[in-house]
Scaffold this motif. Structure first.
Motif, short mmCIF file in Angstrom:
data_model
loop_
_atom_site.label_atom_id
_atom_site.label_comp_id
_atom_site.label_asym_id
_atom_site.label_seq_id
_atom_site.Cartn_x
_atom_site.Cartn_y
_atom_site.Cartn_z
N LYS A 3 0.84 -1.19 0.00
CA LYS A 3 0.00 0.00 0.00
C LYS A 3 0.88 1.24 0.00
O LYS A 3 1.55 1.56 0.98
N SER A 6 -2.48 4.35 2.36
CA SER A 6 -3.61 3.73 3.05
C SER A 6 -4.26 4.80 3.90
O SER A 6 -3.60 5.40 4.76
N ASN A 7 -5.53 5.08 3.67
CA ASN A 7 -6.17 6.23 4.30
C ASN A 7 -7.46 5.83 5.00
O ASN A 7 -8.50 5.63 4.37
N ALA A 8 -7.38 5.70 6.33
CA ALA A 8 -8.58 5.44 7.12
C ALA A 8 -8.99 6.68 7.90
O ALA A 8 -9.92 6.64 8.71
N MET A 29 -1.01 -0.51 -4.27
CA MET A 29 -2.36 -0.02 -3.97
C MET A 29 -2.30 1.43 -3.48
O MET A 29 -1.47 1.76 -2.62
N ASP A 31 -4.94 4.33 -2.00
CA ASP A 31 -6.27 4.42 -1.40
C ASP A 31 -7.10 5.50 -2.07
O ASP A 31 -6.71 6.67 -2.11
N ARG A 33 -10.00 6.45 -1.00
CA ARG A 33 -10.81 7.19 -0.02
C ARG A 33 -10.31 8.62 0.14
O ARG A 33 -10.98 9.44 0.75
N ASN A 53 -7.92 1.74 -4.94
CA ASN A 53 -8.81 0.78 -4.28
C ASN A 53 -9.70 1.42 -3.24
O ASN A 53 -9.63 2.61 -2.96
N ASN A 54 -10.58 0.61 -2.69
CA ASN A 54 -11.54 0.90 -1.62
C ASN A 54 -12.81 1.60 -2.10
O ASN A 54 -13.91 1.20 -1.75
N THR A 72 -9.15 0.87 -11.35
CA THR A 72 -9.91 0.86 -10.11
C THR A 72 -10.30 -0.58 -9.78
O THR A 72 -10.17 -1.49 -10.61
N TYR A 73 -10.78 -0.78 -8.57
CA TYR A 73 -11.10 -2.13 -8.09
C TYR A 73 -12.10 -2.82 -9.02
O TYR A 73 -13.01 -2.18 -9.58
N ARG A 78 -17.09 1.12 -9.29
CA ARG A 78 -15.78 1.71 -8.96
C ARG A 78 -15.33 2.57 -10.15
O ARG A 78 -14.44 2.20 -10.91
#
Length: 271
Positions: A3, A6-8, A29, A31, A33, A53-54, A72-73, A78
């Motif tokens: 990744k 990665s963004n949460a 990957m 993110d 988001r 992704n996501n 994209t996914y 998506r």
């Protein structure tokens, strides 16, 4: 876990540029988001795949693919949305055909020599935010555009500037300009023929061939809606249509050469 981003939490782009400059042996990957302003992809490892992704992916500025395959996914919905200009350089690819039910929306698209756009089987919307060369859709003769039986829709119904499309073959093509003052000009990137392998639909605006002697071939139906014009008085090249449907308020300016109708829509060769 491969990744790059990665963004949460919260990503604030501040109108900046994010460059993914990766040499990887596995898929990278990124993110989706996060909403990026400008995004540049340079993936030159043994595995060039870069997955957004996501979620559906949004770039509010420009997307540049210098190297690598971006997608994209692989599931319906998506989508990929780029408000500004999309540039695919040599060794770069955008692949939107890994799942049904996906659309791509670009301000404008330039496929450079050695670049590849593998289109969705859904719709690629080009909103006619012109590149500096005046092209909404610019595919180099040494680039690759694969239509995958999908639709390309040029224009957003409001843009008034003249624009050009440079590509030889589409499947379904929709012209959606703002008025008769909007000119969309067919320019074959190589040879002298623009082919629409299925239907050409004019919803608004005026379109004609760049060189008066170029050939326009539409295997399916040519549909010209009210407020739309196809052709101009000095066109001399052949027009080959499956059928021709002119709505009330629509205009077909016939070539001084030959317009050949080869089939019929709803029992009408010309309606």
């Amino acid at each position: 876990s491969n990744k790059a981003i990665s963004n949460a939490g919260t990503f604030t782009n501040n109108d900046g540029t994010v460059v993914i400059d990766i040499t990887n042996s596995n898929k990278t990957m990124v993110d989706a988001r996060a909403t990026y302003h400008h995004l540049t992809i340079n993936s030159d490892g043994s595995n060039k795949d870069v997955e957004l992704n996501n979620l559906a992916a949004t770039v509010e500025g420009n997307l540049t693919v210098q190297e690598g395959k971006v997608y994209t996914y692989a599931t319906s919905g998506r989508h990929l949305t780029v408000t500004g200009h999309v540039s695919i350089e040599s060794g770069g690819e955008i692949d939107m055909n890994n799942a049904a039910g996906k659309n791509a929306t670009f301000g404008s698209l330039k496929i450079q020599s050695g670049g590849t756009y593998t289109a969705t089987s859904g719709t690629t919307f080009i909103l006619s935010e012109l590149s500096s060369s005046g092209f909404a859709f610019d595919s180099h003769s040494s680039g690759t555009f694969t239509h995958n039986n999908g639709t390309v829709s040029i224009g957003n119904g409001t843009t008034a500037a003249e624009t050009h499309i440079a590509e030889n073959t589409f499947y379904n093509l929709i012209i959606n300009s703002n008025s008769d003052s909007k000119l969309l000009i067919f320019r074959p990137e190589s040879g002298s023929t623009v082919t629409v392998a299925n239907d050409l639909t004019m919803t608004r605006g005026t379109s004609y061939r760049n060189n008066v002697s170029d050939t326009l071939t539409v295997t399916g139906d040519v549909s010209i809606a009210s407020g739309s014009t196809l052709g101009r008085t000095n066109d001399t090249g052949a027009s080959n249509f499956g059928s021709l449907t002119i709505a009330s308020g629509g205009t077909y300016v016939a070539t001084s050469g030959t317009t050949e109708i080869t089939s019929a829509a709803s029992n009408y060769a010309i309606s």
